[in-house]
Design a protein around this motif. Structure first.
Motif, PDB file in Angstrom:
ATOM      1  N   PRO A   1      21.617 -13.105 -28.275  1.00 34.67           N
ATOM      2  CA  PRO A   1      22.050 -13.488 -27.136  1.00 34.67           C
ATOM      3  C   PRO A   1      22.929 -14.567 -26.833  1.00 34.67           C
ATOM      4  CG  PRO A   1      19.672 -14.517 -27.678  1.00 34.67           C
ATOM      5  CD  PRO A   1      20.078 -13.453 -28.755  1.00 34.67           C
ATOM      6  N   PHE A   2      23.507 -14.330 -25.917  1.00 38.13           N
ATOM      7  CA  PHE A   2      24.847 -15.717 -25.756  1.00 38.13           C
ATOM      8  C   PHE A   2      25.124 -15.781 -24.553  1.00 38.13           C
ATOM      9  CE2 PHE A   2      26.734 -11.518 -26.128  1.00 38.13           C
ATOM     10  CZ  PHE A   2      27.705 -11.438 -25.054  1.00 38.13           C
ATOM     11  N   THR A   3      25.818 -16.796 -24.158  1.00 33.62           N
ATOM     12  CA  THR A   3      25.986 -17.511 -22.687  1.00 33.62           C
ATOM     13  C   THR A   3      27.816 -17.738 -22.644  1.00 33.62           C
ATOM     14  OG1 THR A   3      23.957 -18.604 -22.196  1.00 33.62           O
ATOM     15  CG2 THR A   3      25.879 -19.218 -20.977  1.00 33.62           C
ATOM     16  N   VAL A   4      28.148 -17.166 -21.502  1.00 34.85           N
ATOM     17  CA  VAL A   4      29.788 -17.439 -21.447  1.00 34.85           C
ATOM     18  C   VAL A   4      29.801 -18.216 -20.054  1.00 34.85           C
ATOM     19  CG1 VAL A   4      31.921 -16.154 -21.256  1.00 34.85           C
ATOM     20  CG2 VAL A   4      30.179 -15.043 -22.430  1.00 34.85           C
ATOM     21  N   LEU A   5      30.738 -19.219 -20.149  1.00 36.13           N
ATOM     22  CA  LEU A   5      31.315 -19.861 -18.725  1.00 36.13           C
ATOM     23  C   LEU A   5      32.420 -19.024 -18.402  1.00 36.13           C
ATOM     24  CD1 LEU A   5      31.586 -22.281 -16.867  1.00 36.13           C
ATOM     25  CD2 LEU A   5      33.021 -23.363 -18.508  1.00 36.13           C
ATOM     26  N   ILE A   6      32.346 -18.588 -17.132  1.00 30.03           N
ATOM     27  CA  ILE A   6      33.421 -18.138 -16.297  1.00 30.03           C
ATOM     28  C   ILE A   6      34.061 -19.111 -15.359  1.00 30.03           C
ATOM     29  CG2 ILE A   6      34.117 -16.241 -14.799  1.00 30.03           C
ATOM     30  CD1 ILE A   6      33.021 -15.069 -17.290  1.00 30.03           C
ATOM     31  N   SER A   7      35.226 -19.589 -15.692  1.00 35.13           N
ATOM     32  CA  SER A   7      35.831 -20.659 -14.970  1.00 35.13           C
ATOM     33  C   SER A   7      37.114 -20.141 -14.343  1.00 35.13           C
ATOM     34  CB  SER A   7      36.258 -21.746 -16.123  1.00 35.13           C
ATOM     35  OG  SER A   7      36.920 -22.835 -15.381  1.00 35.13           O
TER      36      SER A   7
ATOM     37  N   VAL B   1      16.138 -15.038 -20.402  1.00 34.17           N
ATOM     38  CA  VAL B   1      17.011 -13.920 -20.846  1.00 34.17           C
ATOM     39  C   VAL B   1      17.296 -14.168 -22.157  1.00 34.17           C
ATOM     40  CG1 VAL B   1      19.421 -13.091 -20.579  1.00 34.17           C
ATOM     41  CG2 VAL B   1      18.157 -13.601 -18.730  1.00 34.17           C
ATOM     42  N   ARG B   2      17.463 -15.437 -22.765  1.00 32.95           N
ATOM     43  CA  ARG B   2      17.698 -15.631 -24.112  1.00 32.95           C
ATOM     44  C   ARG B   2      16.589 -15.411 -24.678  1.00 32.95           C
ATOM     45  NH1 ARG B   2      22.404 -19.061 -24.687  1.00 32.95           N
ATOM     46  NH2 ARG B   2      22.001 -19.381 -26.882  1.00 32.95           N
ATOM     47  N   ALA B   3      15.179 -15.445 -24.527  1.00 32.20           N
ATOM     48  CA  ALA B   3      13.831 -15.218 -25.097  1.00 32.20           C
ATOM     49  C   ALA B   3      13.749 -13.708 -25.219  1.00 32.20           C
ATOM     50  CB  ALA B   3      12.924 -15.925 -24.683  1.00 32.20           C
TER      51      ALA B   3
ATOM     52  N   VAL C   1      23.961 -13.236 -21.721  1.00 28.15           N
ATOM     53  CA  VAL C   1      23.811 -11.738 -21.983  1.00 28.15           C
ATOM     54  C   VAL C   1      22.921 -11.558 -23.379  1.00 28.15           C
ATOM     55  CG1 VAL C   1      24.717  -9.493 -22.749  1.00 28.15           C
ATOM     56  CG2 VAL C   1      26.137 -11.167 -21.581  1.00 28.15           C
ATOM     57  N   ASN C   2      21.825 -10.715 -23.189  1.00 25.80           N
ATOM     58  CA  ASN C   2      20.893 -10.520 -24.286  1.00 25.80           C
ATOM     59  C   ASN C   2      21.242  -8.891 -24.545  1.00 25.80           C
ATOM     60  OD1 ASN C   2      18.703  -9.765 -25.943  1.00 25.80           O
ATOM     61  ND2 ASN C   2      17.555 -11.361 -25.287  1.00 25.80           N
ATOM     62  N   PRO C   3      21.882  -8.590 -25.518  1.00 28.08           N
ATOM     63  CA  PRO C   3      22.237  -7.108 -25.981  1.00 28.08           C
ATOM     64  C   PRO C   3      21.086  -6.579 -26.473  1.00 28.08           C
ATOM     65  CG  PRO C   3      23.790  -8.688 -27.179  1.00 28.08           C
ATOM     66  CD  PRO C   3      22.712  -9.553 -26.586  1.00 28.08           C
ATOM     67  N   ARG C   4      19.996  -7.215 -26.886  1.00 33.68           N
ATOM     68  CA  ARG C   4      18.902  -6.490 -27.517  1.00 33.68           C
ATOM     69  C   ARG C   4      18.178  -5.892 -26.142  1.00 33.68           C
ATOM     70  NH1 ARG C   4      17.583  -6.406 -32.634  1.00 33.68           N
ATOM     71  NH2 ARG C   4      18.466  -8.029 -34.095  1.00 33.68           N
ATOM     72  N   THR C   5      17.893  -6.568 -25.173  1.00 31.32           N
ATOM     73  CA  THR C   5      17.242  -6.107 -24.000  1.00 31.32           C
ATOM     74  C   THR C   5      17.992  -5.757 -22.924  1.00 31.32           C
ATOM     75  OG1 THR C   5      17.273  -8.255 -23.456  1.00 31.32           O
ATOM     76  CG2 THR C   5      15.449  -7.693 -24.850  1.00 31.32           C
ATOM     77  N   ALA C   6      19.269  -5.634 -22.969  1.00 38.16           N
ATOM     78  CA  ALA C   6      20.265  -5.105 -21.947  1.00 38.16           C
ATOM     79  C   ALA C   6      20.196  -6.066 -20.615  1.00 38.16           C
ATOM     80  CB  ALA C   6      20.019  -3.576 -21.733  1.00 38.16           C
ATOM     81  N   GLN C   7      19.961  -7.031 -20.747  1.00 36.64           N
ATOM     82  CA  GLN C   7      19.811  -8.139 -19.681  1.00 36.64           C
ATOM     83  C   GLN C   7      21.076  -9.053 -19.722  1.00 36.64           C
ATOM     84  OE1 GLN C   7      16.430  -8.536 -17.793  1.00 36.64           O
ATOM     85  NE2 GLN C   7      16.406  -6.779 -18.921  1.00 36.64           N
ATOM     86  N   ILE C   8      21.604  -9.044 -18.368  1.00 39.20           N
ATOM     87  CA  ILE C   8      22.771  -9.640 -17.825  1.00 39.20           C
ATOM     88  C   ILE C   8      22.569 -10.719 -16.750  1.00 39.20           C
ATOM     89  CG2 ILE C   8      25.275  -9.763 -17.193  1.00 39.20           C
ATOM     90  CD1 ILE C   8      25.868  -7.218 -18.546  1.00 39.20           C
TER      91      ILE C   8
END
Length: 438
Positions: free
Chosen positions: A78-84, A340-342, A106-113
Motif C-alpha cells: 500500500p502507498f499514498t500519493v499527494l495530488i497537488s 486501506v493501508r491495513a 492505494v492498496n494493490p493487494r485488496t484493489a482499494q483506492i
C-alpha cells in the motif's frame, strides 16, 4: 502592433482589434494573477485557440525535487500519493498556490483506492520538514494550506503529513493546463451530477454548466466543474467534492479499454503536463499491474469540510478568510486511510459525509482566487477590529486614505474604492471596473 502590457494585448484580441497575439508563456501566470471570476484572463485557453507554440527546455534544478519515500514493491505494498493542483496555466514548473490537495491511498493487494480531499483554505500548521530551505521563515507558523504551495510541493506534502498523521510516499503535481490536456487526451470524462447540484453556466470561465444526471465533459468544462464554488451554498466544501468526482472519472477512464486506443495522446499529455517523483520503473509497474491483473478497483472518496473563519496567515502577515477543519471529519479520514493501508475493505459511511455542524455560514461570499487580492482584515487607520479595507495589499502599502469618514465615499460591487477626488464616476465596464468621465 506594439502594446504596453500583456493585459492590453489580450484585451485587443478579445475586442477583435487583432486576430492573433504572441507572448512568452510566463506571462500566462501574470494574467492569471490578475484574473478573477468576473474578468476573462483566466479563460484565455477557452476563449482563444493556440495556433503555434515554441517550447524550450532547460535542465531541472535538482534541489527543487522532493525525494520520494518509496515502498518496496509498488505492485503489492500500500502507498499514498499527494495530488497537488497548482492554480496556474502553462508550464508545470511554475511554483504557485496549491488549490487542489488530495491524498490517494492505494492498496494493490485488496484493489482499494481511497481519495481524501482537503479544502484549499484549511487552516494548518506549516511544516518544512521536506523543504526546509524554501520555507524556513514560516516553519511552524499557521496558514492556509493553499499557501504552502508557494514554498514548493515538499512543504505541502510535509504539512499534510503532520495534519493527518499519515506518511506520503509520492506526489503528483498538476495545473490547470494539465487537467485540460489529460481529460481531452482520454476523450473526455463522464460525471454523474446529483439533483440540486446542476449549474447553468460556470463562473470560472463562462463554459456551459452541468445538468442533473450524467454529463460528458471535455477538458475545459471538467476544469470549470472542478473549480466551481460560487454556484453552491457549500462553496469550497462542494468544490473539493467536485474535484474528487473529476479525479475518480479520470482514473476510471484511464483503466478502461479505451485507454489503449488513446495511449499516444495520454503519454504526450503526461510527459509535458505532470510533475512527479515516482520513478519510471514504478510508473511502468503500475501499468503492468493494470494490464496483467485487471483489478476490480473499489474507488471511494471522502472530503473533509471546514467552517469559515478569519485567521492570521503567516504568508500574508495578516488575517484572511480561512477554513477550520471539522475535527470529527479529520479523525474519520485518518481511520479510512489506516484501514486501506491495513488491507480492510472500506465503504464510506453516509453519516460521516454530512457533519452535524453548520458549514454554510459565509461560504457563498465572493472571494478572489488570488493571494494578492484576498479579502483581508486590517485596520491601518484605527476604525476598529471589524473594519475591512478592500484596497489593502499585503505586498505593498495600505490604500490611500481618500477620506473613510466622508459619507460620500462609495465602493463598487467588487469592493473597489470609488475615488471621490477623480473625475465624475459614470458607471462600470463589462468586467465591473469603475469608469470615470471628464
Amino acid at each position: 502592433v506594439q502594446y504596453d502590457s500583456i493585459y492590453s494585448l489580450v484585451d485587443a484580441l478579445f475586442d477583435h482589434e487583432v486576430t492573433t497575439i504572441a507572448f512568452p508563456e510566463n506571462n500566462h501566470e501574470e494574467l492569471y494573477e490578475a484574473a478573477n471570476d468576473e474578468n476573462q484572463y483566466s479563460a484565455l485557453n477557452t476563449f482563444a485557440n493556440i495556433t503555434d507554440e515554441y517550447i524550450y527546455y532547460t535542465d531541472r534544478d535538482a534541489s527543487s525535487i522532493t525525494p520520494s519515500d518509496p515502498v518496496a514493491n509498488i505492485m503489492s505494498d500500500p502507498f499514498t500519493v499527494l495530488i497537488s493542483g497548482n492554480d496556474s496555466y502553462g508550464t508545470i514548473d511554475t511554483v504557485s498556490r496549491s488549490d487542489v490537495n488530495m491524498l490517494v491511498t492505494v492498496n494493490p493487494r485488496t484493489a482499494q483506492i481511497l481519495m481524501i480531499s482537503i479544502p484549499r483554505d484549511t487552516y494548518v500548521t506549516v511544516s518544512c520538514e521536506k523543504n526546509s530551505r524554501a520555507c524556513e521563515a514560516v516553519d511552524g507558523s499557521t496558514d492556509k494550506l493553499t499557501h504552502t504551495g508557494i514554498y514548493g510541493v515538499g512543504t505541502t506534502e510535509s504539512t499534510i503529513e503532520d495534519f493527518l498523521g499519515v506518511p506520503i510516499n509520492y506526489y503528483v503535481r498538476v495545473n490547470f493546463s494539465s487537467l485540460i490536456n489529460l481529460v481531452d487526451a482520454v476523450g473526455g470524462v463522464d460525471i454523474d451530477v446529483p439533483e440540486g447540484q446542476e449549474v447553468e453556466r460556470f463562473y470560472a470561465n463562462g463554459e456551459e454548466g452541468v445538468h442533473a444526471g450524467v454529463n460528458h465533459l471535455d477538458g475545459d468544462r471538467a476544469l470549470a466543474f472542478a473549480r466551481e464554488r460560487h454556484a453552491y451554498v457549500d462553496g469550497d466544501n462542494q468544490r473539493v467534492k467536485n474535484q474528487a468526482m473529476v479525479m475518480k472519472a479520470l482514473i476510471r477512464k484511464c483503466m478502461s479499454p479505451s485507454m489503449f486506443i488513446n495511449y499516444p495522446k495520454v503519454a504526450k499529455a503526461v510527459s509535458t503536463a505532470i510533475d512527479t517523483n515516482m520513478s519510471a520503473r514504478e510508473l511502468k509497474s503500475l501499468v503492468t499491474l493494470e494490464i496483467a491483473r485487471r483489478p476490480d478497483w473499489n474507488i471511494q472518496n471522502y472530503a473533509i469540510a471546514g467552517e469559515s473563519s478569519f485567521e492570521y496567515c503567516a504568508t500574508l502577515n495578516t488575517t484572511a478568510s480561512a477554513s477550520i477543519a471539522v475535527p470529527s471529519m479529520v479523525e474519520y479520514a485518518k481511520s479510512l486511510i489506516a484501514d486501506v493501508r491495513a488491507g480492510e475493505t472500506i465503504e464510506i459511511s453516509p453519516e460521516a459525509i454530512t457533519p452535524s455542524v453548520d458549514l454554510t455560514q459565509d461560504q457563498t461570499q465572493t472571494e478572489q482566487d488570488n493571494a494578492y487580492n484576498e479579502p483581508l482584515v486590517t485596520d491601518p487607520y484605527g476604525y476598529g477590529q471589524d473594519y475591512v479595507d478592500p484596497g489593502y495589499d499585503p505586498y505593498q502599502q495600505p490604500a490611500q486614505d481618500y477620506g473613510y469618514t466622508d459619507p460620500n465615499v462609495q465602493y463598487d460591487a467588487w469592493g473597489n474604492l470609488i475615488d471621490p477626488s477623480a473625475s465624475p464616476f459614470i458607471g462600470y465596464d463589462e468586467w465591473g471596473n469603475p469608469i470615470y468621465g471628464g
